[in-house]
Design a protein around this motif. Structure first.
Motif, PDB file in Angstrom:
ATOM      1  N   GLY A 136       0.799  -1.221   0.000  1.00  0.00           N
ATOM      2  CA  GLY A 136       0.000   0.000   0.000  1.00  0.00           C
ATOM      3  C   GLY A 136       0.832   1.270   0.000  1.00  0.00           C
ATOM      4  O   GLY A 136       0.285   2.376   0.054  1.00  0.00           O
ATOM      5  N   GLY A 137       2.176   1.133  -0.061  1.00  0.00           N
ATOM      6  CA  GLY A 137       3.055   2.297  -0.053  1.00  0.00           C
ATOM      7  C   GLY A 137       3.106   3.006  -1.393  1.00  0.00           C
ATOM      8  O   GLY A 137       2.607   2.508  -2.404  1.00  0.00           O
ATOM      9  N   LEU A 138       3.722   4.184  -1.402  1.00  0.00           N
ATOM     10  CA  LEU A 138       3.762   5.016  -2.604  1.00  0.00           C
ATOM     11  C   LEU A 138       5.151   5.625  -2.762  1.00  0.00           C
ATOM     12  O   LEU A 138       5.736   6.129  -1.805  1.00  0.00           O
ATOM     13  CB  LEU A 138       2.734   6.140  -2.494  1.00  0.00           C
ATOM     14  CG  LEU A 138       2.434   6.937  -3.771  1.00  0.00           C
ATOM     15  CD1 LEU A 138       1.610   6.077  -4.747  1.00  0.00           C
ATOM     16  CD2 LEU A 138       1.651   8.218  -3.436  1.00  0.00           C
ATOM     17  N   LEU A 139       5.674   5.577  -3.979  1.00  0.00           N
ATOM     18  CA  LEU A 139       6.877   6.312  -4.376  1.00  0.00           C
ATOM     19  C   LEU A 139       6.441   7.476  -5.248  1.00  0.00           C
ATOM     20  O   LEU A 139       5.679   7.285  -6.197  1.00  0.00           O
ATOM     21  CB  LEU A 139       7.829   5.406  -5.157  1.00  0.00           C
ATOM     22  CG  LEU A 139       8.964   6.100  -5.921  1.00  0.00           C
ATOM     23  CD1 LEU A 139       9.924   6.821  -4.984  1.00  0.00           C
ATOM     24  CD2 LEU A 139       9.713   5.093  -6.808  1.00  0.00           C
ATOM     25  N   VAL A 140       6.900   8.673  -4.918  1.00  0.00           N
ATOM     26  CA  VAL A 140       6.613   9.851  -5.725  1.00  0.00           C
ATOM     27  C   VAL A 140       7.948  10.424  -6.185  1.00  0.00           C
ATOM     28  O   VAL A 140       8.777  10.822  -5.355  1.00  0.00           O
ATOM     29  CB  VAL A 140       5.813  10.908  -4.931  1.00  0.00           C
ATOM     30  CG1 VAL A 140       5.494  12.098  -5.827  1.00  0.00           C
ATOM     31  CG2 VAL A 140       4.534  10.299  -4.389  1.00  0.00           C
ATOM     32  N   GLU A 141       8.166  10.439  -7.504  1.00  0.00           N
ATOM     33  CA  GLU A 141       9.449  10.871  -8.067  1.00  0.00           C
ATOM     34  C   GLU A 141       9.201  11.913  -9.145  1.00  0.00           C
ATOM     35  O   GLU A 141       8.406  11.689 -10.058  1.00  0.00           O
ATOM     36  CB  GLU A 141      10.195   9.659  -8.648  1.00  0.00           C
ATOM     37  CG  GLU A 141      11.602   9.938  -9.124  1.00  0.00           C
ATOM     38  CD  GLU A 141      11.699  10.397 -10.576  1.00  0.00           C
ATOM     39  OE1 GLU A 141      12.327  11.454 -10.839  1.00  0.00           O
ATOM     40  OE2 GLU A 141      11.112   9.714 -11.444  1.00  0.00           O
ATOM     41  N   GLY A 142       9.860  13.056  -9.027  1.00  0.00           N
ATOM     42  CA  GLY A 142       9.628  14.097 -10.018  1.00  0.00           C
ATOM     43  C   GLY A 142      10.609  15.237  -9.908  1.00  0.00           C
ATOM     44  O   GLY A 142      11.605  15.177  -9.185  1.00  0.00           O
ATOM     45  N   THR A 143      10.298  16.300 -10.644  1.00  0.00           N
ATOM     46  CA  THR A 143      11.193  17.444 -10.791  1.00  0.00           C
ATOM     47  C   THR A 143      10.390  18.728 -10.712  1.00  0.00           C
ATOM     48  O   THR A 143       9.253  18.790 -11.188  1.00  0.00           O
ATOM     49  CB  THR A 143      11.923  17.371 -12.155  1.00  0.00           C
ATOM     50  OG1 THR A 143      12.595  16.115 -12.264  1.00  0.00           O
ATOM     51  CG2 THR A 143      12.950  18.484 -12.286  1.00  0.00           C
ATOM     52  N   CYS A 144      11.007  19.763 -10.139  1.00  0.00           N
ATOM     53  CA  CYS A 144      10.354  21.079 -10.108  1.00  0.00           C
ATOM     54  C   CYS A 144      11.383  22.173 -10.332  1.00  0.00           C
ATOM     55  O   CYS A 144      12.595  21.937 -10.314  1.00  0.00           O
ATOM     56  CB  CYS A 144       9.627  21.299  -8.783  1.00  0.00           C
ATOM     57  SG  CYS A 144      10.706  21.491  -7.357  1.00  0.00           S
ATOM     58  N   ASP A 145      10.888  23.397 -10.535  1.00  0.00           N
ATOM     59  CA  ASP A 145      11.808  24.524 -10.663  1.00  0.00           C
ATOM     60  C   ASP A 145      12.274  24.973  -9.287  1.00  0.00           C
ATOM     61  O   ASP A 145      11.866  24.435  -8.261  1.00  0.00           O
ATOM     62  CB  ASP A 145      11.172  25.662 -11.472  1.00  0.00           C
ATOM     63  CG  ASP A 145       9.954  26.276 -10.798  1.00  0.00           C
ATOM     64  OD1 ASP A 145       9.629  25.893  -9.665  1.00  0.00           O
ATOM     65  OD2 ASP A 145       9.316  27.146 -11.414  1.00  0.00           O
ATOM     66  N   GLU A 146      13.136  25.984  -9.268  1.00  0.00           N
ATOM     67  CA  GLU A 146      13.803  26.357  -8.019  1.00  0.00           C
ATOM     68  C   GLU A 146      12.852  26.833  -6.940  1.00  0.00           C
ATOM     69  O   GLU A 146      13.125  26.671  -5.744  1.00  0.00           O
ATOM     70  CB  GLU A 146      14.843  27.456  -8.299  1.00  0.00           C
ATOM     71  CG  GLU A 146      15.958  27.048  -9.248  1.00  0.00           C
ATOM     72  CD  GLU A 146      16.884  25.996  -8.667  1.00  0.00           C
ATOM     73  OE1 GLU A 146      16.878  25.825  -7.434  1.00  0.00           O
ATOM     74  OE2 GLU A 146      17.589  25.327  -9.444  1.00  0.00           O
ATOM     75  N   ILE A 147      11.729  27.439  -7.308  1.00  0.00           N
ATOM     76  CA  ILE A 147      10.812  27.958  -6.291  1.00  0.00           C
ATOM     77  C   ILE A 147       9.456  27.254  -6.306  1.00  0.00           C
ATOM     78  O   ILE A 147       8.493  27.723  -5.704  1.00  0.00           O
ATOM     79  CB  ILE A 147      10.626  29.486  -6.426  1.00  0.00           C
ATOM     80  CG1 ILE A 147      10.103  29.857  -7.818  1.00  0.00           C
ATOM     81  CG2 ILE A 147      11.931  30.203  -6.130  1.00  0.00           C
ATOM     82  CD1 ILE A 147       9.794  31.351  -7.949  1.00  0.00           C
ATOM     83  N   GLY A 148       9.387  26.132  -6.998  1.00  0.00           N
ATOM     84  CA  GLY A 148       8.207  25.285  -6.908  1.00  0.00           C
ATOM     85  C   GLY A 148       6.984  25.759  -7.663  1.00  0.00           C
ATOM     86  O   GLY A 148       5.869  25.354  -7.347  1.00  0.00           O
ATOM     87  N   ARG A 149       7.160  26.577  -8.691  1.00  0.00           N
ATOM     88  CA  ARG A 149       6.006  27.033  -9.469  1.00  0.00           C
ATOM     89  C   ARG A 149       5.543  25.981 -10.460  1.00  0.00           C
ATOM     90  O   ARG A 149       4.351  25.928 -10.794  1.00  0.00           O
ATOM     91  CB  ARG A 149       6.360  28.322 -10.233  1.00  0.00           C
ATOM     92  CG  ARG A 149       6.564  29.547  -9.385  1.00  0.00           C
ATOM     93  CD  ARG A 149       7.052  30.695 -10.239  1.00  0.00           C
ATOM     94  NE  ARG A 149       8.282  30.338 -10.949  1.00  0.00           N
ATOM     95  CZ  ARG A 149       8.905  31.123 -11.815  1.00  0.00           C
ATOM     96  NH1 ARG A 149       8.392  32.309 -12.111  1.00  0.00           N
ATOM     97  NH2 ARG A 149      10.028  30.741 -12.398  1.00  0.00           N
ATOM     98  N   ARG A 150       6.479  25.176 -10.961  1.00  0.00           N
ATOM     99  CA  ARG A 150       6.163  24.150 -11.954  1.00  0.00           C
ATOM    100  C   ARG A 150       6.748  22.834 -11.501  1.00  0.00           C
ATOM    101  O   ARG A 150       7.929  22.757 -11.150  1.00  0.00           O
ATOM    102  CB  ARG A 150       6.736  24.551 -13.321  1.00  0.00           C
ATOM    103  CG  ARG A 150       6.115  25.825 -13.877  1.00  0.00           C
ATOM    104  CD  ARG A 150       6.803  26.283 -15.141  1.00  0.00           C
ATOM    105  NE  ARG A 150       6.218  27.540 -15.613  1.00  0.00           N
ATOM    106  CZ  ARG A 150       6.726  28.284 -16.594  1.00  0.00           C
ATOM    107  NH1 ARG A 150       7.833  27.889 -17.215  1.00  0.00           N
ATOM    108  NH2 ARG A 150       6.138  29.398 -16.960  1.00  0.00           N
ATOM    109  N   HIS A 151       5.922  21.815 -11.555  1.00  0.00           N
ATOM    110  CA  HIS A 151       6.336  20.535 -10.986  1.00  0.00           C
ATOM    111  C   HIS A 151       5.623  19.410 -11.734  1.00  0.00           C
ATOM    112  O   HIS A 151       4.429  19.502 -12.012  1.00  0.00           O
ATOM    113  CB  HIS A 151       5.924  20.503  -9.506  1.00  0.00           C
ATOM    114  CG  HIS A 151       6.798  19.649  -8.654  1.00  0.00           C
ATOM    115  ND1 HIS A 151       6.973  19.864  -7.313  1.00  0.00           N
ATOM    116  CD2 HIS A 151       7.541  18.557  -8.945  1.00  0.00           C
ATOM    117  CE1 HIS A 151       7.798  18.953  -6.804  1.00  0.00           C
ATOM    118  NE2 HIS A 151       8.140  18.146  -7.775  1.00  0.00           N
TER     119      HIS A 151
END
Length: 260
Positions: A136-151
């Motif tokens: 039931g666990g979750l892995l969340v993997e991703g990328t964002c910009d320096e101040i978190g506006r786009r992710h």
């Protein structure tokens, strides 16, 4: 015999609130699983040169499940030493890498970690991390910009990838395909004609343009209209409640790379 952690150090760049969009999505969508867990432990993998993202993850997940504990994992021992003064009840920092030195995680978050790796390495890393999840666990993997506006992030269960979420600050959005620069490593080189992720962003751009009359009501209403339009052709897994946050989530099966 002590084994060397698996992986390489990231640049370590971090800013307060950089991962707020991802955290809020996790708390909203994975909160019920945390509440069901006997041991709701979350790992902040590769938290960087400062511990802010782990501190914030604890606060946001405890709003969903007060029993949640967070373990910050860093491959650079100097970063672990610098973070340890911030430890408190429910928050610890340890030395490690993709092998994850703890077991049975309800959640692993890996933000801005795989961007320096080759695309061909991603699947093996995903499999290694998913093997460390509790049922039931979750892995969340991703990328964002320096101040978190786009992710953009991929959510994976023990069985593999499930969904891709695009999240943005709507007030700064010119067009949805601007998010392409933040696609996670598994998809960033696939934003080319013939690939599903390219087709999705193309359709979302078209829907955004068609929804321009809604701009007079605000960017949020325009985004909702665009999301509703693409839902006719793409398997979205969310609805208006998440769209209002500047998010849209698509099944991985629809965006899975077509070639190579």
């Amino acid at each position: 015999m002590h084994q060397r952690p698996i992986g390489t150090a990231t640049r370590g760049t971090t800013n307060p609130n950089r991962l707020r969009r991802m955290d809020r999505w996790i708390a909203a969508t994975h909160g019920p699983a945390l509440r069901r867990s006997d041991s709701p432990v979350a790992v902040d993998l590769g938290y960087g040169a400062a511990p802010w993202t782990a501190v914030e993850l604890l606060e946001r997940l405890r709003a969903a499940e007060p029993r949640t504990a967070v373990v910050g994992v860093e491959i650079d021992p100097a970063r672990v030493a610098a973070a340890q003064p911030y430890e408190r009840e429910g928050l610890t920092f340890v030395h490690g890498g993709f092998e994850i030195p703890t077991t049975g995680q309800a959640l692993i978050r890996a933000a801005n970690v795989l961007r320096q790796y080759d695309e061909g390495e991603v699947t093996a890393v995903w499999e290694r991390l998913c093997a460390r999840l509790a049922p039931g666990g979750l892995l969340v993997e991703g990328t964002c910009d320096e101040i978190g506006r786009r992710h953009v992030w991929v959510a994976l269960g023990p069985e593999g990838p499930r969904t891709v979420t695009f999240a943005t600050r709507l007030g700064s959005l010119q067009r949805p395909s601007d998010l392409a620069e933040r696609l996670p490593k598994a998809l960033i080189h696939r934003n080319v004609p013939g690939e599903p992720v390219h087709a999705f962003l193309r359709d979302l751009d078209r829907a955004w343009a068609t929804a321009s009359p809604y701009a007079s009501l605000g960017a949020r209403q325009r985004w909702i209209a665009a999301a509703r339009a693409v839902s006719a052709d793409w398997p979205l897994t969310d609805g208006v409640r998440r769209w209002r946050q500047g998010e849209i989530t698509v099944r991985w099966s629809a965006l899975r790379p077509a070639t190579g």
